[in-house]
Design an enzyme around this catalytic site. Structure first.
Site, mmCIF file in Angstrom:
data_model
loop_
_atom_site.group_PDB
_atom_site.id
_atom_site.type_symbol
_atom_site.label_atom_id
_atom_site.label_comp_id
_atom_site.label_asym_id
_atom_site.label_seq_id
_atom_site.Cartn_x
_atom_site.Cartn_y
_atom_site.Cartn_z
ATOM 1 C CB VAL A 194 -0.969 0.038 1.210
ATOM 2 C CG1 VAL A 194 -1.947 -1.112 1.154
ATOM 3 C CG2 VAL A 194 -0.207 0.053 2.529
ATOM 4 C CE LYS A 195 4.056 2.336 4.541
ATOM 5 N NZ LYS A 195 3.687 1.055 5.089
ATOM 6 N N PRO A 196 3.940 4.051 -1.404
ATOM 7 C CG PRO A 196 4.767 6.190 -0.950
ATOM 8 C CD PRO A 196 4.484 4.865 -0.303
#
Length: 396
Positions: A194-196
């Protein structure tokens, strides 16, 4: 008034929209397949390529990639020399790993309260916590908004403290026009889905300090290194030795290839996140029952997550009922985060409620809305429609 799905009405969406999700395309898949066809799966040339890509992007001299963001924080604390008797000041509004990394090294986390506007660590509150035992500070770029690094550095320099910036949310974010990743002694990024960007699981520490870089390179491989000065002592080129207690925190070439491919798209990912945030801000600016995120002038957030704060004084129900109603509309809301010291494990260590009132108030009223690059315009409109539908129903 439109009947809520939780009360038997029709939901805004037929399918569930997660709060976060990886964005993987054919280029990413191809990059991983190329590694699977090659000679290396674990530690090979793709790790250095990925590390160089991250370091160049954030403007740092060095990067050390490891198996998770948590491993990266642990590695940074170890490189900083955190040990029993040392205190490390940590933001109270963060994932538990920010503080756990201090415990792994035998140190004591000391929680500082947040600024009620930015939700980041309040430098003044942080300085109040400094004692003769304080060795480092772990400020957190919560939601992707940069901390006030110049003020934090001023305080750290004054008290001779190491700064380990937890930028797990902030790859692609900017502080005063510069990418987050080179201003602190060590900066951690996370590559959870879910991170960049994602490497499935993974993390990295960036730094401009060569000595810290060399410590971390050894730490991630059991503390074992090739000791070239020993080669004349009846040893050959095969010779490696353990010089310190390290861990198997290596990132694989498979993950690194995915990460390098993802890095080529980071700017487009961040651009899309910012577009969605603009739509949210515009749609909710007239909804007095919720407070949209504040962004300081010095920050240009990459928006890992979008957090709204509900105003219970203007509603007939609590955050819990709002959350449940949005879930019933098939909107995958979440909450980030429980103040770390509220976790049962930390309570057992002697931490008590009440030490960071701003963080506690935020937690009791916050909701994270869906935000990820592959969200469509229709997805975004569904979120906006669901929030307005629920708030309108529970408005006083």
């Amino acid at each position: 008034m439109e009947k809520l799905a939780i009360n038997g009405g029709n939901p805004i969406r037929d399918t569930y929209l997660a709060y976060g999700k990886q964005s993987v395309n054919e280029d990413d898949i191809k990059a991983v397949v190329e590694v699977l066809k090659g000679d290396y799966l674990t530690t090979g040339p793709y790790i250095k390529e990925f590390e160089d890509a991250v370091a160049k992007y954030v403007g740092a001299k060095y990067a050390v990639a490891v198996s998770s963001g948590t491993a990266a924080l642990h590695m940074a604390c170890a490189a900083a020399g955190i040990e029993s008797g040392d205190e490390v000041i940590v933001s109270s509004m963060t994932f538990a790993a920010s503080a756990n990394a201090v415990l792994y090294c035998g140190g004591t986390p000391v929680f500082a309260d947040i600024d009620p506007l930015t939700y980041n660590i309040d430098p003044a509150k942080m300085e109040e916590k400094i004692t003769s035992r304080t060795k480092a500070i772990i400020p957190v770029d919560f939601t992707g908004q940069s901390v006030d690094m110049d003020e934090i550095k001023r305080i750290a320099d004054k008290h001779h403290l190491i700064i380990i910036e937890d930028a797990a949310h902030a790859l692609g974010s900017e502080y005063k026009g510069r990418k987050v990743g080179s201003q602190a002694d060590m900066v951690e990024f996370s590559f959870h889905p879910v991170k960049p960007i994602t490497t499935a699981e993974g993390g990295v520490i960036t730094t401009n300090n060569k000595a810290l870089y060399e410590k971390m390179m050894t730490f991630r491989t059991h503390g074992i290194t090739k000791a070239r000065e020993r080669l004349t002592e009846n040893h050959g080129p095969w010779y490696h030795e353990q010089q310190s207690l390290g861990y198997n925190y290596r990132l694989t070439d498979i993950q690194s290839a995915l990460g390098t491919s993802q890095m080529s798209k980071i700017d487009s990912f961040i651009s899309k996140r910012r577009e969605i945030v603009k739509l949210y801000n515009e749609a909710f600016k007239s909804v007095s029952e919720i407070i949209t995120p504040y962004e300081a002038d010095f920050s240009n957030s990459g928006w890992h997550i979008y957090v709204i704060k509900v105003n219970p004084e203007l509603l007939t129900v609590t955050r819990k009922e709002i959350f449940q109603a949005l879930q019933a509309e098939n909107i995958g809301v979440n909450v980030h985060y429980l103040p770390v010291y509220w976790h049962p494990y930390y309570k057992e260590l002697g931490y008590e409620k009440g030490i960071c009132p701003n963080a506690e108030t935020l937690y009791e009223n916050m909701i994270t809305l869906p935000l990820f690059p592959s969200m469509t315009k229709e997805d975004t409109e569904d979120v906006i429609g669901a929030v307005k539908k629920v708030i309108n129903y529970y408005r006083k």
